[in-house]
Scaffold this active site. Sequence first.
Site, short mmCIF file in Angstrom:
data_model
loop_
_atom_site.label_atom_id
_atom_site.label_comp_id
_atom_site.label_asym_id
_atom_site.label_seq_id
_atom_site.Cartn_x
_atom_site.Cartn_y
_atom_site.Cartn_z
N ASP A 21 0.81 -1.21 0.00
CA ASP A 21 0.00 0.00 0.00
C ASP A 21 0.84 1.27 0.00
O ASP A 21 0.30 2.37 0.00
CB ASP A 21 -0.97 0.01 1.19
N GLY A 178 2.94 -0.14 11.51
CA GLY A 178 2.15 1.00 11.96
C GLY A 178 2.89 1.77 13.03
O GLY A 178 4.10 1.66 13.19
N HIS A 205 8.59 -4.75 12.68
CA HIS A 205 9.06 -3.37 12.65
C HIS A 205 9.56 -2.98 14.04
O HIS A 205 8.83 -3.09 15.03
CB HIS A 205 7.91 -2.43 12.27
N GLU A 208 12.77 2.02 14.59
CA GLU A 208 12.58 3.11 13.63
C GLU A 208 12.06 4.33 14.41
O GLU A 208 12.82 5.23 14.73
CB GLU A 208 11.60 2.69 12.53
#
Length: 359
Positions: A21, A178, A205, A208
Site C-alpha cells: 500500500d 504501523g 518493525h 525506527e
Amino acid sequence: MTLAPDLLRSLPKVSLHDHLDGGLRPATVFGIATEIGHPLPADSPEALGRWFAESANSGSLVRYLETFDHTIAVMQTPEHLRRVAREFVEDLAADGVVYGEARWAPEQHTRGGLSEADAVEAVRDGLTEGMLVCADRGHRLQVQQLVTSMRHVEPSTRIAELALAYRDQGVAGFDIAGAEDGFPAERFLPAFQLLKQASFPYTIHAGEAAGVDSIWGALQVCSANRIGHGVRIVEDITSNDDGSVTLGRLAAYVRDQQIPLELCPSSNAQTGAVASLDAHPFPLLDGLGFVVTVNSDNQLMSGTTLSHEMGVLVDHLGYDLDGLERITLNAAASAFLPHPLREELIDDVILPGFEAARG
C-alpha cells in the site's frame, strides 16, 4: 564513486521490506479515487505524486503514515487489489528485482465488504498475474506476501492465523507495522508464539520510531527472524576516543546471531530515524559485520525504487559494485524462502548478474 542509473537498474535485486500500500503508481491512485469518488489533495496524477513525496519528507513518521489514507482507500475491492498487486510486480521487474516480499495489512481492506481472506486471495491472484506477465516479457521473478497486523489495534491472533491458512498459497511470513512508539511488539506475543510453534517466519518493525528497547522486545521476547528497519540499534553502539567502537549487549547479540536488518535509507531519513542520508549508519553496521539489507519501504511515498536506494548507498555512503553485491547476497540469504531456493537464487541469479555487470 558513482554508478550509472542504467547499470543500477540492471543489477539483480532482492526486496525484503516493501509495503504494497506504499507502492502504488500515482496514476493508479488518481484513477481509482476518481472512479469511486474518494477526494484527493491534488488534481492530477503528477501533482498527486508530488504531494505524496512532500508529505513523506516532513520528518515525522505520523505524517508519513497519514499518506496511506489515500492508498488504502483505493484498495477495497478484489479488482482494485488485483490491479495494485499486478502493477507492483511489474514495477519491481522493471527495476531489476528478482525476488520480492510485499507486506500489507488485510484488516485495512474490508471497508467494501471483503473478508480478510478475500483480500489475501485477491492480492495472491494479482501477484500471480504480475509474475506471469513479467515472465512473458522475459523477466522471471518471485513475489510473495507478508501478511501484517496493525500494531495500534487490539492485539489478537486472527491475522497470524490468516497467514498460516495461506502459507502454501504465496504467504511467506508475518509482520506487525504501523505506529511503533507506544505500541511494543510484546502486545502481540500470543500471535508470535502461535507462529513460532507453527514453524512460520516473521519480521517485526522495530528500531525506527522507537529505540533500542523496541528491538530488544522484538527479538528477546517475540523471537523475530528479521527486524524491519532496526536502524536505531546504533544507539547501543558507543564511539570511543581512539576511533574504535564498543557494542552494547543487544547490538552484539544482533551482530553475533546475524539477525537481518531491513534498512531503508531514504525512508529512514524522511521519518527522522536518522538525521540525513549522509549520516545513515548503514556503512558502520555493514563494516561491523551486521547483516544489513537495503530496501525501498514505500516506493510511492519516498519517491524511490530499489535501484534508487542502491544509488543512495553509492552517492552518499561510498558503496561500490562489490558492496552492493554483498548486501544483495545478505538479502537473498535472509529471504523467507526454503534454503535450497535461496541457494538457487544466489548461485543462478545474483552472482551471475553481478558478474555480468562487471563486464
